[in-house]
Design an enzyme around this catalytic site. Sequence first.
Site, PDB file in Angstrom:
ATOM      1  N   HIS A  70       0.841  -1.202   0.000  1.00 29.44           N
ATOM      2  CA  HIS A  70       0.000   0.000   0.000  1.00 29.44           C
ATOM      3  C   HIS A  70       0.873   1.248   0.000  1.00 29.44           C
ATOM      4  O   HIS A  70       1.904   1.297   0.659  1.00 29.44           O
ATOM      5  CB  HIS A  70      -0.925   0.008   1.221  1.00 29.44           C
ATOM      6  N   GLU A 203      -0.157  -1.312  14.452  1.00 27.68           N
ATOM      7  CA  GLU A 203      -1.103  -0.361  13.880  1.00 27.68           C
ATOM      8  C   GLU A 203      -2.336  -0.326  14.767  1.00 27.68           C
ATOM      9  O   GLU A 203      -2.569  -1.244  15.556  1.00 27.68           O
ATOM     10  CB  GLU A 203      -1.487  -0.812  12.469  1.00 27.68           C
TER      11      GLU A 203
END
Lengths: 590, 655
Positions: A70, A203
């Site tokens: 990403h 995260e």
Amino acid sequence: MPEIKVTPLGAGQDVGRSCILVSIGGKNIMLDCGMHMGYNDDRRFPDFSYITQNGRLTDFLDCLIISHFHLDHCGALPYMSEMVGYDGPIYMTHPTKAICPILLEDFRKITVDKKGETNFFTSQMIKDCMKKVIPLNLHQTVQVDDELEIKAYYAGHVLGAAMVHIKVGSESVVYTGDYNMTPDRHLGAAWIDKCRPDILISESTYATTIRDSKRCRERDFLKKVHESIERGGKVLIPVFALGRAQELCILLETFWERMNLKAPIYFSTGLTEKANHYYKLFITWTNQKIRKTFVQRNMFEFKHIKAFDRSYADNPGPMVVFATPGMLHAGQSLQIFKKWAGNEKNMVIMPGYCVQGTIGHKILNGQRKLEMEGRATLDVKLQVEYMSFSAHADAKGIMQLIRMAEPRNMLLVHGEAVKMEFLKGKIEQEFSIDCYMPANGETTTVTTNPSVPVDISLNLLKREMALGGPLPDPKKPRTMHGTLIMKENSLKLVSSEQALKELGLNEHQLRFTCHVQLQDPHSDADTLHRIYTHLKSVLKGYTIQHLPDGTVIVESIVIKVSSSAEDSNTKVLLLSWSYQEVLNILKRSK
Amino acid sequence: MKLYCLSGHPTLPCNVLKFKSTTIMLDCGLDTTSVLNFLPLPLVHSPRLSKLPGWVSKDGTINLEKAREAVCNVLRLLGVYFNLLQELLDLSTIDVILISNYHCMMALPYITEHTGFTGTVYATEPTLQIGRLLMEELVNFMERVPKAQSATSWKNKEIQRMLPGPLKDAVDVWMWKRCYSMQEVNSALSKVQLVGYSQKVELFGAVQVSPLSSGYSLGSSNWIIQSHHEKVSYVSGSSLLTTHPQPMDQSSLKNSDVLILTGLTQMPTANPDGMLGEFCSNLAMTIRAGGNVLVPCYSSGVIYDLLECLYQFIESANLGTTPFYFISPIANSSLEFSQIFAEWLCHNKQTKVYLPEPPFPHAELIQTNKLKHYPSIHGDFSSEFRQPCVVFTGHPSLRFGDVVHFMELWGKSSLNTIIFTEPDFSYLDALAPYQPLAMKCVYCPIDTRLNFHQVSKLLKEVQPLHVVCPEQYTQPPLTQSHRSDLMLELQPPPMPYRRCSVLNLPFRRRYERIYILPELANSLVPSEIKPGVSVATVSALLHSKDNKHTLQSVPKPPPMPPSKKRKRVIEEPPVALAPKPMLSGAVALEAFLATLQKHGITEVKVEETADGHILHLQAEDTLIQLEEDGTHIVCDSEPLRTTLRDLVLRFLQKL
């Protein structure tokens, strides 16, 4: 005290532009090198001048690790390696290495060709940058240099996403990248072993969310798409070419098959067909079910899903279109959105997170009038639906990972500050470990307390182990005595005797002798014998010898008896013992 | 450390290593060469084979009943050598099995099933997947031929003794086993734990094992078995040629104490590239003359390279219209699986995957219909089959599988050619039951494993202290006894093993890793003995758990009431006290005297002796004997003695 330092250059209390610096055991590692979708200026890339003002990055960084393809994790890569300048090793998994340059090229095209920006990285730079990449295999222990080793774990999230374990000596850090703790239709769940890192950098996109079951969300999604199609509407699903797109395609494909639906499903061209090829070739990275059946039926060969052409957007009748990019910030998805926004029969389904500043973010927040380029405004009449299909771990998943890895400290990145704050509280409460959430440019320092590895002589170890009996008894700790020899970089623990020998030293005997007088009418020999029998009865478990030459020996203590010259009843005891003797016999015999 | 050698076959090894209380099996290849002693198992009724006479003993007294069925059936009893294993070792004591490549795991179900085995098997993903396919194929070959009664009477020792040829000398035939079932295969493979190259796997905290790329086949590995101080390398089936797999990792083999070397090439004199060329030219020649080509081969491995070679060769040789058939129950799976292991392929193939394109060109051959694959000769194949053609099919022993049918079909015509590429079986023995044979036979064995030249170079490079290898490698081949280049010549000479050997590996473990906890580490007081060398005495609690040892500080005893102080009689057993360190060094006379003076002891009479000096402290009525290697204090006053002791200790080093 050894320390580990963590400084986010991006993704500190924020989503996007992931870039985290870790200093551990004298090594500097950069984790991810992403761009921010919400900015078009300098803030788009991490501020590499934080690392060094004018020196080369290569001199300061030992390696760079990219977690997945990403752009918010790898978008700044060519900028960093080719424009700022970095020639050290870059690690990423095989699928990431395959797909990353394609997304970078796409990103470059949009920025340079469409928006006309100059001073941006070129295609050649992307190629040169990828030449510096060393591919990583799952669970392979890669020795970056003699001391630094890294190991990748499966992270789910997207094809090729990895978590990474970084280890120097006995200190270690785990960086999760983006991960998913529940398997979905095309990927498996993240997994890590009980590696007990000093810091787990996780995260926290969905730090406060606990999502309902995947099945429910899928049913919801299919229902919405179906209803819209039934009433003749058009459905736009903005996606990124790889990842959610394939999962939703599998979902719609099977649904169309089952319901025998006829409305066309399109996939914006170019990237996607290629994308499906990647999935076919990297099938070992998908979930168990797909891997098992791929010889008979490859799940990534779609019957109902066809390539999209720009002209189809104006076709009458219902249709479903997957278009890139996923946050409606540019490209085809935005064009189609503009075309369809005015009709309330139509629908846009946002299947993932949208970064602040993008149109996706705006419409999700209920904005119905959008300012477009120039002065034009766009009325949003179509239905806007949000379905969280992005494969990030939710609060439950993050807790689950902590339980798996058992970190000593926790550090949150890639999330919003308020949500992090909440999760931090929960983690500290449930696991009683410290949890940090540094902002960009802020350094978190964790002191570690590593054990010191030493080589023990097997003789000494076995001797000590034998003392404890064949089975270790936790209640009876075994003590061990030895000499630690420190020579250059080696630490050796050996018995004192061996230490003397190895160092070529002579033993120095230290002995003491004293005289004790006592009254005893017996003959010298009898007195000695009486002492002998007495000691024998009091000191159980010691070697006590009565030697024919008129001495009694207890361990290293020598006892002799002689009569005083003046008085034969006054006996003089001669006691002699070595420095090492631990038995305080003198006092007992008094 | 001991090595139990269970297989005498150098390329299908099976060794067991006992190392630091772990029992590690290295590979378990299945030696199927014994099938060459029997007749082929035809898929369809073969009048020729069924008319062959049964075996009758010379004097005619013993006529083996149903001799043919007997022989046919024996085929299902593959020769295994595990009887040995049970004699030398209890299978249930094996902790782990390390697999180096898919050819070396074919006996796995015999070891893990019905033996009490409770351990773990480690293999890479391609090894597991392709190994599973090959086992599936074997089971399929055995199960689809008509079942006949099992014949065991020939195994009677009396009868076996009279049988001809190699059967007579076959050892332990009563231990030969039936081929396993698919259920057993699945159960055996469920015990496999997947590992990646260079992954470090801890075994019970005592030993670490790690697979390394060996360059021979998809996912093939050599293994490093090591502790902190000892390292054993297991090299099995490695290749330095650039074929499809990831190149061999040589540097990680460095600094081994022992290197176990197996799986060298079986064709030391045949150059694989030359063989490949010969393969292509013979193939083209036969097709041009209107004949068919039969290639008996394994369904995975070299066949990928053969197809790749043909892909480049077809156009130039004008073979564009010739059909290529690959017939095996696992043909499709094998071709598909080969395309999904990008991580395990050589660099060139990886780059193709990044494009994204299939790494092997056989995808294109299939797409353009040049290569077709079928599960067997039955079904679609019989209707779609066109001649002249090229058929790849198994089994390379020519005793079972679809190849038997093609031998019957094409053997009679001299237009046809059979090309042997697999080196595992003697091609003359393989052909024996089909004689007389009109078809041409070409022998192009392709064995990419290390040859003697490569291996000596490798060993020079990685320099193991000791090399262990099958005894076959320590002498030239029997048929070429003058070729001293076809053997290992090393200094020190390699330790040879044969079937049943138990070797004591020349290892002396001296050190073990132990961890000193930070609190204890901080409390240590090092003192410098020589420049750059410091020592510290350590007294600590030893904790051993899961084969990991740690040292931590001895907890301080609860503080004693101050009034009792030193006078307290120590009641506890003396074990709880740290022993006094050993001393080293010498007490220098002048300096010692000066120290005494400082402490108010001035009246000292020094007397020289043979070995040193005697100091007479006249006021205190005390003697101190100072010698090079000892000091003796004769003193009746305890406080003074303590003072003197401490003064003496200042001059000495504690160890």
